[in-house]
Design an enzyme around this catalytic site. Structure first.
Site, PDB file in Angstrom:
ATOM      1  CB  CYS A   1      -0.857   0.146   1.293  1.00 13.29           C
ATOM      2  SG  CYS A   1      -2.185   1.193   1.185  1.00 13.29           S
ATOM      3  CB  CYS A   2       3.703   2.534   1.951  1.00 15.23           C
ATOM      4  SG  CYS A   2       3.010   2.569   3.692  1.00 15.23           S
TER       5      CYS A   2
ATOM      6  CB  CYS B   1      -2.578   6.637   6.019  1.00 16.08           C
ATOM      7  SG  CYS B   1      -1.567   7.166   4.394  1.00 16.08           S
TER       8      CYS B   1
ATOM      9  CB  CYS C   1      -1.347   2.997   8.967  1.00 13.77           C
ATOM     10  SG  CYS C   1      -2.015   2.028   7.401  1.00 13.77           S
TER      11      CYS C   1
ATOM     12  CB  CYS D   1       6.102   4.937   4.230  1.00 13.94           C
ATOM     13  SG  CYS D   1       7.167   6.385   3.887  1.00 13.94           S
TER      14      CYS D   1
END
EC number: 1.8.4.10
Length: 267
Positions: free
Chosen positions: A154-155, A237, A240, A263
């Protein structure tokens, strides 16, 4: 003080979000120096500034060195909008500098509010760097809540790749990385050549503590994310990021409960 967007969808501030402005038109058009030239300049700068020595240059001296060696349109500041200390500092020497905000689609409302205040108050140009896919498009391709199942991927999709794409038009970028943030950052130099992104990377506040950052922000009245006063010393985010108790590792609220601590932007 202005703003623009790089990413998907690619739009100018104030335009409909489906208007689709070409990314290439958004980037600086000046001719970049060669990688070898930039690498040599980074090495010379790090030595001249006394990085990681008893005679290390101050953050202001580091930024002044950049201003003496790079044009404003060749520089960018990466900012998570936890605070605006770094953009404020850089703008004193490079007024109108681009400030890159990685708009992942998962930010707290307070982070967007800070972004808006930075655009309003400081002599900078905000650049919203967007992923290739919206959150909805990513959910459709990978399943909902990728951040919970594979936070690294995702990162990579929402931060690392968009930033790498955005940095393509610059010669130098500033980060707010501090040595006290994590064991992985304790030997952060003031200036280095960023091999992955192909430009000079400058960390002017590497020697600052969290209190130094807050002191600077208070002294100059620069915007600070409201969450900073609510137990969020490190803000990413929303899904998280959790608040941390006083005295705990400032980054322990990032990816809480997972082995992930970075990240990927600074690895």
């Amino acid at each position: 003080m202005s703003a623009r967007n790089i990413g998907h969808p690619r739009v100018e501030e104030g335009a409909p979000r489906d208007s689709g402005v070409e990314e290439a038109a958004q980037r600086p058009s000046r001719v970049r120096r060669t990688p070898d030239n930039l690498r040599a300049l980074a090495e010379a700068g790090n030595a001249a500034l006394g990085s990681l020595t008893d005679h290390e240059a101050s953050p202001a001296e580091v930024v002044a060195w950049v201003a003496a060696n790079f044009a404003t349109d060749a520089a960018a500041v990466a900012c998570s909008m936890a605070d605006a200390a770094l953009p404020h500092l850089v703008a004193q020497y490079l007024p109108g500098v681009d400030v890159l905000f990685l708009d992942t689609g998962y930010h707290f409302a307070a982070t967007h509010a800070t972004r808006d205040e930075v655009a309003r108050q400081l002599d900078v140009r905000i650049v919203d760097v967007l992923p290739e896919q919206t959150v909805a498009e990513q959910d459709a391709a990978f399943g909902a809540e990728l951040f919970a199942r594979d936070p690294g991927l995702c990162c990579a999709r929402r931060k690392v790749e968009p930033l790498q794409r955005a940095l393509g038009g610059y010669e130098v970028w500033f980060t707010g990385v501090r040595r006290d943030e994590a064991p992985t950052r304790t030997l952060t130099p003031l200036v280095t050549y960023d091999e992955r992104n192909g430009l000079v990377k400058v960390n002017p506040v590497a020697a600052w503590t969290f209190d130094d950052l807050l002191d600077y922000a208070g002294a100059f009245g620069v915007p600070v994310n409201l969450l900073m006063s609510q137990g969020y010393p490190s803000i990413g985010c929303e899904p998280c990021t959790k608040p941390v108790a006083a005295g705990e590792d400032p980054r322990s609220g990032r990816w809480a409960g997972l082995s992930k601590t970075e990240c990927g932007l600074h690895l």
